[in-house]
Design a protein around this motif. Structure first.
Motif, PDB file in Angstrom:
ATOM      1  N   VAL A 105      -8.985  12.742  -2.403  1.00  0.00           N
ATOM      2  CA  VAL A 105      -9.135  11.565  -1.558  1.00  0.00           C
ATOM      3  C   VAL A 105      -9.974  11.969  -0.353  1.00  0.00           C
ATOM      4  O   VAL A 105     -10.128  13.152  -0.040  1.00  0.00           O
ATOM      5  CB  VAL A 105      -7.774  10.991  -1.107  1.00  0.00           C
ATOM      6  CG1 VAL A 105      -6.980  10.489  -2.302  1.00  0.00           C
ATOM      7  CG2 VAL A 105      -6.964  12.022  -0.331  1.00  0.00           C
ATOM      8  N   PHE A 106     -10.504  10.975   0.327  1.00  0.00           N
ATOM      9  CA  PHE A 106     -11.412  11.216   1.450  1.00  0.00           C
ATOM     10  C   PHE A 106     -10.886  10.469   2.660  1.00  0.00           C
ATOM     11  O   PHE A 106     -10.588   9.271   2.574  1.00  0.00           O
ATOM     12  CB  PHE A 106     -12.818  10.726   1.078  1.00  0.00           C
ATOM     13  CG  PHE A 106     -13.840  10.945   2.161  1.00  0.00           C
ATOM     14  CD1 PHE A 106     -14.238  12.226   2.513  1.00  0.00           C
ATOM     15  CD2 PHE A 106     -14.407   9.867   2.816  1.00  0.00           C
ATOM     16  CE1 PHE A 106     -15.188  12.423   3.504  1.00  0.00           C
ATOM     17  CE2 PHE A 106     -15.361  10.052   3.801  1.00  0.00           C
ATOM     18  CZ  PHE A 106     -15.755  11.339   4.143  1.00  0.00           C
ATOM     19  N   ASN A 107     -10.758  11.188   3.780  1.00  0.00           N
ATOM     20  CA  ASN A 107     -10.276  10.576   5.019  1.00  0.00           C
ATOM     21  C   ASN A 107     -11.429  10.489   6.017  1.00  0.00           C
ATOM     22  O   ASN A 107     -11.832  11.496   6.596  1.00  0.00           O
ATOM     23  CB  ASN A 107      -9.128  11.401   5.604  1.00  0.00           C
ATOM     24  CG  ASN A 107      -8.416  10.664   6.728  1.00  0.00           C
ATOM     25  OD1 ASN A 107      -9.003   9.819   7.398  1.00  0.00           O
ATOM     26  ND2 ASN A 107      -7.153  10.978   6.939  1.00  0.00           N
ATOM     27  N   PRO A 108     -11.971   9.284   6.246  1.00  0.00           N
ATOM     28  CA  PRO A 108     -13.119   9.162   7.146  1.00  0.00           C
ATOM     29  C   PRO A 108     -12.770   9.330   8.621  1.00  0.00           C
ATOM     30  O   PRO A 108     -13.663   9.329   9.464  1.00  0.00           O
ATOM     31  CB  PRO A 108     -13.633   7.744   6.858  1.00  0.00           C
ATOM     32  CG  PRO A 108     -12.432   7.000   6.375  1.00  0.00           C
ATOM     33  CD  PRO A 108     -11.604   7.997   5.626  1.00  0.00           C
ATOM     34  N   SER A 109     -11.475   9.500   8.943  1.00  0.00           N
ATOM     35  CA  SER A 109     -11.089   9.639  10.349  1.00  0.00           C
ATOM     36  C   SER A 109     -11.211  11.074  10.853  1.00  0.00           C
ATOM     37  O   SER A 109     -11.089  11.311  12.060  1.00  0.00           O
ATOM     38  CB  SER A 109      -9.642   9.169  10.556  1.00  0.00           C
ATOM     39  OG  SER A 109      -8.716  10.107  10.042  1.00  0.00           O
ATOM     40  N   TYR A 110     -11.444  12.034   9.960  1.00  0.00           N
ATOM     41  CA  TYR A 110     -11.588  13.411  10.419  1.00  0.00           C
ATOM     42  C   TYR A 110     -12.726  13.513  11.436  1.00  0.00           C
ATOM     43  O   TYR A 110     -13.805  12.937  11.227  1.00  0.00           O
ATOM     44  CB  TYR A 110     -11.901  14.338   9.242  1.00  0.00           C
ATOM     45  CG  TYR A 110     -10.714  14.716   8.379  1.00  0.00           C
ATOM     46  CD1 TYR A 110      -9.493  15.060   8.945  1.00  0.00           C
ATOM     47  CD2 TYR A 110     -10.832  14.755   6.994  1.00  0.00           C
ATOM     48  CE1 TYR A 110      -8.422  15.426   8.150  1.00  0.00           C
ATOM     49  CE2 TYR A 110      -9.763  15.130   6.188  1.00  0.00           C
ATOM     50  CZ  TYR A 110      -8.554  15.461   6.772  1.00  0.00           C
ATOM     51  OH  TYR A 110      -7.500  15.824   5.978  1.00  0.00           O
ATOM     52  N   PRO A 111     -12.540  14.249  12.534  1.00  0.00           N
ATOM     53  CA  PRO A 111     -13.599  14.349  13.558  1.00  0.00           C
ATOM     54  C   PRO A 111     -14.924  14.869  13.001  1.00  0.00           C
ATOM     55  O   PRO A 111     -15.997  14.347  13.344  1.00  0.00           O
ATOM     56  CB  PRO A 111     -12.999  15.327  14.579  1.00  0.00           C
ATOM     57  CG  PRO A 111     -11.529  15.164  14.431  1.00  0.00           C
ATOM     58  CD  PRO A 111     -11.288  14.909  12.979  1.00  0.00           C
ATOM     59  N   SER A 114      -8.832  21.543   3.967  1.00  0.00           N
ATOM     60  CA  SER A 114      -9.218  20.136   4.033  1.00  0.00           C
ATOM     61  C   SER A 114     -10.720  20.058   4.245  1.00  0.00           C
ATOM     62  O   SER A 114     -11.368  21.054   4.575  1.00  0.00           O
ATOM     63  CB  SER A 114      -8.500  19.426   5.185  1.00  0.00           C
ATOM     64  OG  SER A 114      -8.898  19.974   6.437  1.00  0.00           O
ATOM     65  N   VAL A 115     -11.272  18.863   4.074  1.00  0.00           N
ATOM     66  CA  VAL A 115     -12.687  18.661   4.381  1.00  0.00           C
ATOM     67  C   VAL A 115     -12.942  18.958   5.851  1.00  0.00           C
ATOM     68  O   VAL A 115     -13.950  19.590   6.216  1.00  0.00           O
ATOM     69  CB  VAL A 115     -13.110  17.216   4.028  1.00  0.00           C
ATOM     70  CG1 VAL A 115     -14.528  16.936   4.506  1.00  0.00           C
ATOM     71  CG2 VAL A 115     -13.009  16.987   2.525  1.00  0.00           C
ATOM     72  N   GLN A 116     -12.021  18.520   6.715  1.00  0.00           N
ATOM     73  CA  GLN A 116     -12.147  18.812   8.138  1.00  0.00           C
ATOM     74  C   GLN A 116     -12.168  20.315   8.378  1.00  0.00           C
ATOM     75  O   GLN A 116     -13.017  20.827   9.116  1.00  0.00           O
ATOM     76  CB  GLN A 116     -10.980  18.180   8.904  1.00  0.00           C
ATOM     77  CG  GLN A 116     -10.797  18.667  10.335  1.00  0.00           C
ATOM     78  CD  GLN A 116     -11.906  18.259  11.283  1.00  0.00           C
ATOM     79  OE1 GLN A 116     -12.638  17.324  11.012  1.00  0.00           O
ATOM     80  NE2 GLN A 116     -12.024  18.954  12.403  1.00  0.00           N
ATOM     81  N   GLY A 117     -11.251  21.046   7.748  1.00  0.00           N
ATOM     82  CA  GLY A 117     -11.194  22.491   7.949  1.00  0.00           C
ATOM     83  C   GLY A 117     -12.448  23.190   7.475  1.00  0.00           C
ATOM     84  O   GLY A 117     -12.961  24.098   8.149  1.00  0.00           O
ATOM     85  N   ALA A 118     -12.961  22.791   6.299  1.00  0.00           N
ATOM     86  CA  ALA A 118     -14.166  23.420   5.771  1.00  0.00           C
ATOM     87  C   ALA A 118     -15.362  23.164   6.676  1.00  0.00           C
ATOM     88  O   ALA A 118     -16.131  24.086   6.999  1.00  0.00           O
ATOM     89  CB  ALA A 118     -14.439  22.911   4.359  1.00  0.00           C
ATOM     90  N   MET A 119     -15.542  21.902   7.093  1.00  0.00           N
ATOM     91  CA  MET A 119     -16.674  21.578   7.965  1.00  0.00           C
ATOM     92  C   MET A 119     -16.539  22.269   9.315  1.00  0.00           C
ATOM     93  O   MET A 119     -17.530  22.772   9.869  1.00  0.00           O
ATOM     94  CB  MET A 119     -16.770  20.071   8.157  1.00  0.00           C
ATOM     95  CG  MET A 119     -17.231  19.299   6.939  1.00  0.00           C
ATOM     96  SD  MET A 119     -17.407  17.537   7.344  1.00  0.00           S
ATOM     97  CE  MET A 119     -17.996  16.888   5.771  1.00  0.00           C
ATOM     98  N   ALA A 120     -15.325  22.294   9.866  1.00  0.00           N
ATOM     99  CA  ALA A 120     -15.125  22.941  11.167  1.00  0.00           C
ATOM    100  C   ALA A 120     -15.413  24.436  11.082  1.00  0.00           C
ATOM    101  O   ALA A 120     -15.970  25.021  12.015  1.00  0.00           O
ATOM    102  CB  ALA A 120     -13.696  22.696  11.647  1.00  0.00           C
ATOM    103  N   ARG A 128      -4.153   7.656  11.504  1.00  0.00           N
ATOM    104  CA  ARG A 128      -5.319   7.139  12.207  1.00  0.00           C
ATOM    105  C   ARG A 128      -6.455   6.711  11.286  1.00  0.00           C
ATOM    106  O   ARG A 128      -7.414   6.078  11.738  1.00  0.00           O
ATOM    107  CB  ARG A 128      -5.832   8.198  13.184  1.00  0.00           C
ATOM    108  CG  ARG A 128      -4.833   8.535  14.278  1.00  0.00           C
ATOM    109  CD  ARG A 128      -5.237   9.782  15.046  1.00  0.00           C
ATOM    110  NE  ARG A 128      -6.436   9.567  15.835  1.00  0.00           N
ATOM    111  CZ  ARG A 128      -6.451   9.182  17.105  1.00  0.00           C
ATOM    112  NH1 ARG A 128      -5.303   8.950  17.730  1.00  0.00           N
ATOM    113  NH2 ARG A 128      -7.576   9.035  17.760  1.00  0.00           N
ATOM    114  N   GLY A 129      -6.370   7.062  10.008  1.00  0.00           N
ATOM    115  CA  GLY A 129      -7.439   6.725   9.075  1.00  0.00           C
ATOM    116  C   GLY A 129      -6.892   6.094   7.811  1.00  0.00           C
ATOM    117  O   GLY A 129      -5.683   5.978   7.612  1.00  0.00           O
ATOM    118  N   THR A 130      -7.795   5.688   6.939  1.00  0.00           N
ATOM    119  CA  THR A 130      -7.430   5.088   5.661  1.00  0.00           C
ATOM    120  C   THR A 130      -7.991   5.941   4.539  1.00  0.00           C
ATOM    121  O   THR A 130      -9.202   6.155   4.457  1.00  0.00           O
ATOM    122  CB  THR A 130      -8.006   3.656   5.545  1.00  0.00           C
ATOM    123  OG1 THR A 130      -7.475   2.857   6.608  1.00  0.00           O
ATOM    124  CG2 THR A 130      -7.620   3.030   4.224  1.00  0.00           C
TER     125      THR A 130
END
Length: 423
Positions: A72-78, A402-408, A206-208
Motif C-alpha cells: 500500500v502507499f501512504n501519500p502523507s509521508y513527508p 517503509s517508503v518514508q524510511g527508504a527515501m529518508a 493523517r493519510g489515506t
C-alpha cells in the motif's frame, strides 16, 4: 523530462565519469540521486535488473496488475509529499479503517464520522469495551498531533508493551491490534519497536492508504522520471567496488569520487562486507481471480484467528488492476510458499468472504524474501550512511522499513556525500 533510462553499456568515457555512482534504482537510490543532482553533483545510477523500483515493481499478468507482493502507499509521508507532489500517480484510496473477521462475523473498526454504521460495532462492545475505546481515542489523539521528533525520542519497547502501557486490554490487542499490525510489520508477536509503531500509526491517522491505478511500480517510475535523461543504466550489475569507483559484472570500470550502495540487504552486504544488515521478514502473496468481487468495498480484511496476514479485493480499490468483468483478490501470509499452503487458504477465505473460494483461479504467487527489516527495540530510526571514505550505504535497513524510511535514508546519504565533497 524524457526517458530517465539509458539501455546498454556502450557509452563513452565522458558519459561514464560521474561525481557519484549510486548502485541500485530503488526508492532510496532514486531519492539520493534526486538530491545530489539538485545540488549540482553529477550522478549515475547502475541498476542490475531490467527496471527501476527494487521491491516496488508491478507486472502485467494476463491483463491483471500484479505488484511484487501486496503493498500500500501512504501519500502523507513527508518524503513522499516532498518528492511526488502533483506527479499524476492517479491514487485510488482504500476505505479508512479495517474489516475484522471474528467468530461472529465481520466487524469494522474505523472513524465513525466516516462510517456512522460502525457505531453499532463500537458501542455494542462487539469490538471494544469502554476502556479500550477510551485508550484508542487517547492514543490516536496523541499520535496524530505529536511532532515526529517527539515520537522518536520516547523510550523504546515492544509494541505489545506500549499497547499494554496505553491501557488496552489483552482481549482487544488480540482482537484488533495483533491481526492488523501483523500485516503491517510482517510479524505475529507485536515485537516491533514502539517508536516505529507510533510513527506508522501517526501516518495512518493523517493519510489515506492508496494504490496508484497502474500499480505500486508507478511510484519509483515517477521518481525516475524526475531525473535527467540517461541517469539510470539498467541491466548493469556491479561486481565490486574499486579504489576509484566500481567495476561492473562485464568488467567495465566506472570511476566516481563517491559510491552509494542503495541495493537490497543481500547485495549491500556483499559489496560492503563490513556493514551489519538486519534480518528480514519473508512474505508470500497469493493472487486469485474470479468473475465478480466477493466483497463490494475497497477494504483491508484481517482475521482474528490469524490464518493469514490480510486479504483485499484489489480490483475494488483500483478497477484497473483487473480486466472488465473480473475481480482480483490478494491474500498475504508470513513466510515462503510451500506445497499445499495455497490450498489450505481456501477454507478461511471462503469463510471470511462468505463465498466458495474453491472456485477461484490461482493467477500467480509472489514471495518477497526481504520484504521488511526486523525492527526490534531499541530501534535506530536513522543511521549514518557513511561506511568509509567515499563509501556510503542507504535503504530501509538503515532507517525504518517503509517508503518514508527508504527515501529518508537516501536523503541522508546525499547530505553526507555533499558534506564530504565540500558541497
Amino acid at each position: 523530462m524524457g526517458d530517465p533510462v539509458m539501455e546498454g553499456n556502450n557509452v563513452s568515457a565522458t558519459e561514464r565519469s560521474s561525481d557519484v555512482v549510486v548502485i541500485g534504482a530503488g526508492v532510496a537510490g532514486l531519492a539520493c540521486a534526486q538530491d545530489l543532482l539538485a545540488a549540482g553533483v553529477g550522478v549515475r545510477i547502475l541498476e542490475a535488473s531490467d527496471g527501476v523500483g527494487g521491491r516496488m515493481r508491478s507486472d502485467r499478468v494476463h491483463g491483471f496488475v500484479i505488484d511484487r507482493g501486496f503493498q500500500v502507499f501512504n501519500p502523507s509521508y513527508p518524503q513522499v509529499r516532498r518528492r511526488l507532489a502533483g506527479d499524476g500517480l492517479d491514487l485510488r484510496p482504500f476505505d479508512r479503517g479495517v474489516l475484522i473477521h471474528t467468530d461472529t462475523g465481520r466487524r469494522r473498526l474505523t472513524d465513525p464520522r466516516a462510517h456512522p454504521s460502525t457505531l453499532v460495532d463500537l458501542l455494542s462492545g462487539r469490538l471494544a469495551g469502554p476502556r479500550d475505546l477510551a485508550a484508542l481515542g487517547a492514543l490516536s489523539a496523541s499520535d496524530a498531533v505529536a511532532p515526529p521528533h517527539r515520537l522518536k525520542r520516547r523510550p523504546d519497547r515492544t509494541t505489545r508493551k506500549a499497547l499494554a502501557d496505553a491501557g488496552f486490554t489483552d482481549a482487544f490487542v488480540e482482537r484488533f491490534f495483533l491481526p492488523f499490525l501483523s500485516g503491517v510489520f510482517l510479524e505475529d508477536r507485536l515485537e516491533t519497536s514502539a517508536r516505529v509503531f507510533h510513527l506508522v500509526w501517526r501516518s495512518m491517522l493523517r493519510g489515506t492508504l492508496s494504490l496508484p491505478a497502474t500499480g505500486i511500480g508507478a511510484v519509483p517510475l515517477a521518481l525516475a522520471a524526475s531525473l535527467p535523461k540517461a541517469t539510470v543504466r539498467l541491466e548493469t550489475p556491479v561486481e565490486r567496488l574499486t579504489d576509484d569507483g566500481v567495476e561492473t559484472a562485464s568488467r567495465e570500470l566506472v570511476p566516481a569520487r563517491a559510491v552509494v550502495v542503495a541495493t537490497g540487504p543481500g547485495p549491500a552486504g556483499t559489496l560492503l562486507p563490513d556493514i551489519t544488515v538486519p534480518a528480514y521478514r519473508v512474505v508470500t502473496t497469493y493472487y486469485h481471480v474470479m468473475p465478480g468481487p466477493p466483497l463490494n468495498e475497497p477494504a483491508l480484511l484481517v482475521d482474528t484467528r490469524r490464518r493469514f496476514l490480510n486479504t483485499c479485493v484489489l480490483s475494488n480499490v483500483a478497477a484497473s488492476y483487473a480486466p472488465s468483468g473480473r475481480a482480483l483478490v490478494a491474500t498475504s501470509v508470513l513466510g515462503a510458499d510451500a506445497e499445499g499452503r495455497e490450498r489450505a487458504l481456501r477454507a478461511p477465505l471462503s469463510e471470511v468472504y462468505d463465498t466458495d473460494a474453491d472456485r477461484w483461479e490461482l493467477l500467480t504467487v509472489r514471495t518477497v524474501p526481504d520484504a521488511l527489516p526486523v525492527m526490534a527495540p531499541p530501534q535506530e530510526l536513522s543511521r549514518t550512511t557513511r561506511v568509509a571514505r567515499g563509501r556510503y550505504v542507504c535503504g530501509d535497513h538503515r532507517a525504518t522499513g517503509s517508503v518514508q524510511g527508504a527515501m529518508a535514508s537516501g536523503a541522508r546519504a546525499a547530505r553526507e556525500v555533499l558534506r564530504d565533497l565540500g558541497r
